[in-house]
Motif scaffolding. Structure first.
Motif, PDB file in Angstrom:
ATOM      1  N   SER A 149     -41.355  13.774  18.985  1.00 36.45           N
ATOM      2  CA  SER A 149     -42.005  12.516  19.378  1.00 36.45           C
ATOM      3  C   SER A 149     -41.169  11.329  18.910  1.00 36.45           C
ATOM      4  O   SER A 149     -40.390  11.443  17.964  1.00 36.45           O
ATOM      5  CB  SER A 149     -43.425  12.453  18.824  1.00 36.45           C
ATOM      6  OG  SER A 149     -43.373  12.098  17.472  1.00 36.45           O
ATOM      7  N   PRO A 150     -41.315  10.169  19.561  1.00 34.26           N
ATOM      8  CA  PRO A 150     -40.426   9.031  19.268  1.00 34.26           C
ATOM      9  C   PRO A 150     -40.836   8.209  18.041  1.00 34.26           C
ATOM     10  O   PRO A 150     -40.106   7.322  17.634  1.00 34.26           O
ATOM     11  CB  PRO A 150     -40.558   8.172  20.532  1.00 34.26           C
ATOM     12  CG  PRO A 150     -41.928   8.466  21.047  1.00 34.26           C
ATOM     13  CD  PRO A 150     -42.229   9.892  20.686  1.00 34.26           C
ATOM     14  N   TYR A 151     -42.039   8.487  17.441  1.00 28.34           N
ATOM     15  CA  TYR A 151     -42.566   7.601  16.396  1.00 28.34           C
ATOM     16  C   TYR A 151     -41.829   7.772  15.071  1.00 28.34           C
ATOM     17  O   TYR A 151     -41.576   8.891  14.626  1.00 28.34           O
ATOM     18  CB  TYR A 151     -44.070   7.863  16.203  1.00 28.34           C
ATOM     19  CG  TYR A 151     -44.781   7.998  17.527  1.00 28.34           C
ATOM     20  CD1 TYR A 151     -44.811   6.929  18.418  1.00 28.34           C
ATOM     21  CD2 TYR A 151     -45.377   9.194  17.892  1.00 28.34           C
ATOM     22  CE1 TYR A 151     -45.428   7.053  19.649  1.00 28.34           C
ATOM     23  CE2 TYR A 151     -46.005   9.335  19.122  1.00 28.34           C
ATOM     24  CZ  TYR A 151     -46.030   8.260  20.001  1.00 28.34           C
ATOM     25  OH  TYR A 151     -46.628   8.405  21.213  1.00 28.34           O
ATOM     26  N   LYS A 152     -41.493   6.628  14.458  1.00 27.48           N
ATOM     27  CA  LYS A 152     -40.670   6.682  13.227  1.00 27.48           C
ATOM     28  C   LYS A 152     -41.373   6.143  11.996  1.00 27.48           C
ATOM     29  O   LYS A 152     -40.958   6.400  10.870  1.00 27.48           O
ATOM     30  CB  LYS A 152     -39.386   5.868  13.443  1.00 27.48           C
ATOM     31  CG  LYS A 152     -38.438   6.509  14.445  1.00 27.48           C
ATOM     32  CD  LYS A 152     -37.039   5.915  14.311  1.00 27.48           C
ATOM     33  CE  LYS A 152     -36.029   6.673  15.149  1.00 27.48           C
ATOM     34  NZ  LYS A 152     -36.443   6.753  16.572  1.00 27.48           N
ATOM     35  N   CYS A 153     -42.422   5.320  12.186  1.00 26.93           N
ATOM     36  CA  CYS A 153     -43.114   4.755  11.023  1.00 26.93           C
ATOM     37  C   CYS A 153     -44.577   4.522  11.394  1.00 26.93           C
ATOM     38  O   CYS A 153     -44.972   4.682  12.561  1.00 26.93           O
ATOM     39  CB  CYS A 153     -42.447   3.455  10.582  1.00 26.93           C
ATOM     40  SG  CYS A 153     -42.544   2.186  11.824  1.00 26.93           S
ATOM     41  N   ALA A 189     -46.371   1.902  11.799  1.00 25.98           N
ATOM     42  CA  ALA A 189     -46.643   0.871  12.814  1.00 25.98           C
ATOM     43  C   ALA A 189     -46.500   1.422  14.238  1.00 25.98           C
ATOM     44  O   ALA A 189     -47.191   0.976  15.159  1.00 25.98           O
ATOM     45  CB  ALA A 189     -45.703  -0.313  12.608  1.00 25.98           C
ATOM     46  N   ASP A 190     -45.627   2.432  14.394  1.00 22.71           N
ATOM     47  CA  ASP A 190     -45.434   3.038  15.719  1.00 22.71           C
ATOM     48  C   ASP A 190     -46.688   3.769  16.204  1.00 22.71           C
ATOM     49  O   ASP A 190     -46.798   4.117  17.378  1.00 22.71           O
ATOM     50  CB  ASP A 190     -44.269   4.043  15.695  1.00 22.71           C
ATOM     51  CG  ASP A 190     -42.925   3.370  15.447  1.00 22.71           C
ATOM     52  OD1 ASP A 190     -42.868   2.129  15.562  1.00 22.71           O
ATOM     53  OD2 ASP A 190     -41.954   4.083  15.135  1.00 22.71           O
ATOM     54  N   LEU A 191     -47.625   4.022  15.284  1.00 20.31           N
ATOM     55  CA  LEU A 191     -48.814   4.801  15.659  1.00 20.31           C
ATOM     56  C   LEU A 191     -49.955   3.914  16.180  1.00 20.31           C
ATOM     57  O   LEU A 191     -51.028   4.412  16.512  1.00 20.31           O
ATOM     58  CB  LEU A 191     -49.312   5.636  14.468  1.00 20.31           C
ATOM     59  CG  LEU A 191     -48.292   6.624  13.878  1.00 20.31           C
ATOM     60  CD1 LEU A 191     -48.902   7.383  12.695  1.00 20.31           C
ATOM     61  CD2 LEU A 191     -47.802   7.610  14.932  1.00 20.31           C
TER      62      LEU A 191
END
Ligand code: AMP
Length: 286
Positions: free
Chosen positions: A103-107, A109-111
């Motif tokens: 998945s592209p989420y890194k932190c 805040a990305d959620l």
């Protein structure tokens, strides 16, 4: 007649073995039977209640037990009024936000706008609310790590110690939400009413933990080597230096960190120490 003091500890799961070991090392004599709910401590005015790890905070907050041991995460999750007497150094784990590897989420805040599955509702909600990140927290009662695969959520928040469960489930950690370890708790009213006995229990566990991390070193050396050897032995305070019957010789005694012993030995020998003894310490009250 006042009843005996009660200590609530986990009856199942990963905190049981180190907790029972700590109490035994502290010198408490009791039978930890497989199905026993209560064990009477023979040499201390104490009964041990074996209860579910998740129920321990409630037991203490409600005054059913004056003392208890459980995970710090469960204390934070319950949000009840209990006093934290001492961290115990085992059961260490991290409540971690993780996403599938691809998945592209890194932190965190990305959620924003996504679903996060967890069995740690309060801590997870608080974490995202404090950061003003709007997520949909999905409650699961366990096995949160399968939630993304089932299409229940895009991310999870779960406890991790080694990280292997996450790896096996194809998950990648992105944020640390909370750090936990086992903790000794007390009922606040009991702490006011019986401060001496609760303090003596806390000291007993603390002294047992402190002793585990230290060794007592004894060695002989020529008198003129004293300064060089003392410099290698910071210990608790200054080491003891004792004259020996043989003129010009001294004995040095010091308390050192257990982890440092093996690297210290060759340096002590090189600095002139001989006949080095390494002794366990039973209890250490500083
Ligand atoms: P249990 O589910 O009874 O094994 O106990 C769970 C408690 O053990 C948690 O609330 C934590 O405080 C602690 N713990 C320590 N390491 C881990 C881990 N890797 N996973 C889950 N819980 C852990």
């Amino acid at each position: 007649m006042t009843r005996r003091l009660r200590l609530a500890i986990p009856n199942k799961g990963r905190l049981v073995e180190p907790t029972v070991q700590l109490l035994k090392d502290a010198g408490l004599v009791f039978e930890a039977g497989e199905r026993a709910l209560v064990a009477r401590v023979q040499n201390f005015d104490l009964d041990i209640l074996f209860v579910r790890t998740n129920d321990i905070v409630e037991f203490i907050a409600d005054g059913v037990a004056e003392l208890g041991i459980t995970g710090l995460d469960l204390v934070a999750e319950a949000g009840r009024d209990v006093a934290q007497l001492r961290l115990l150094g085992y059961g260490r784990c991290r409540l971690t936000a993780a996403v599938p590897n691809d998945s592209p989420y890194k932190c965190a805040a990305d959620l924003a706008g996504l679903r996060v599955a967890t069995s740690h509702m309060s801590l997870t909600k608080r974490y995202f609310a404090e950061r003003n990140i709007a997520v949909d927290v999905v409650p699961v009662s366990g096995a949160a790590e399968v939630a993304p695969r089932l299409g229940l959520a895009e991310a999870i928040v779960d406890l991790v110690s080694t990280g292997s469960t996450m790896v096996v489930n194809g998950l990648r950690p992105i944020e640390e939400v909370f750090e936990s370890e086992a903790v000794l708790l007390a009922n606040p009213a009991a702490l006011r009413d019986k401060p001496a006995v609760l303090a003596s229990f806390e000291t007993m566990l603390g002294a047992t933990l402190a002793a585990r991390d230290r060794k007592y070193l004894m060695m002989n050396a020529p008198e003129e080597k004293a300064e060089e050897l003392e410099a290698l032995l910071p210990g608790l305070e200054s080491p003891s230096v004792i004259p020996l019957a043989r003129k010009g010789m001294i004995a040095i005694h010091a308390v050192v960190e257990a982890d440092a012993v093996w690297s210290l030995l060759p340096r002590l020998k090189a600095a002139g120490a001989s006949g080095i003894l390494i002794l366990p310490i039973e209890k250490l009250v500083s």
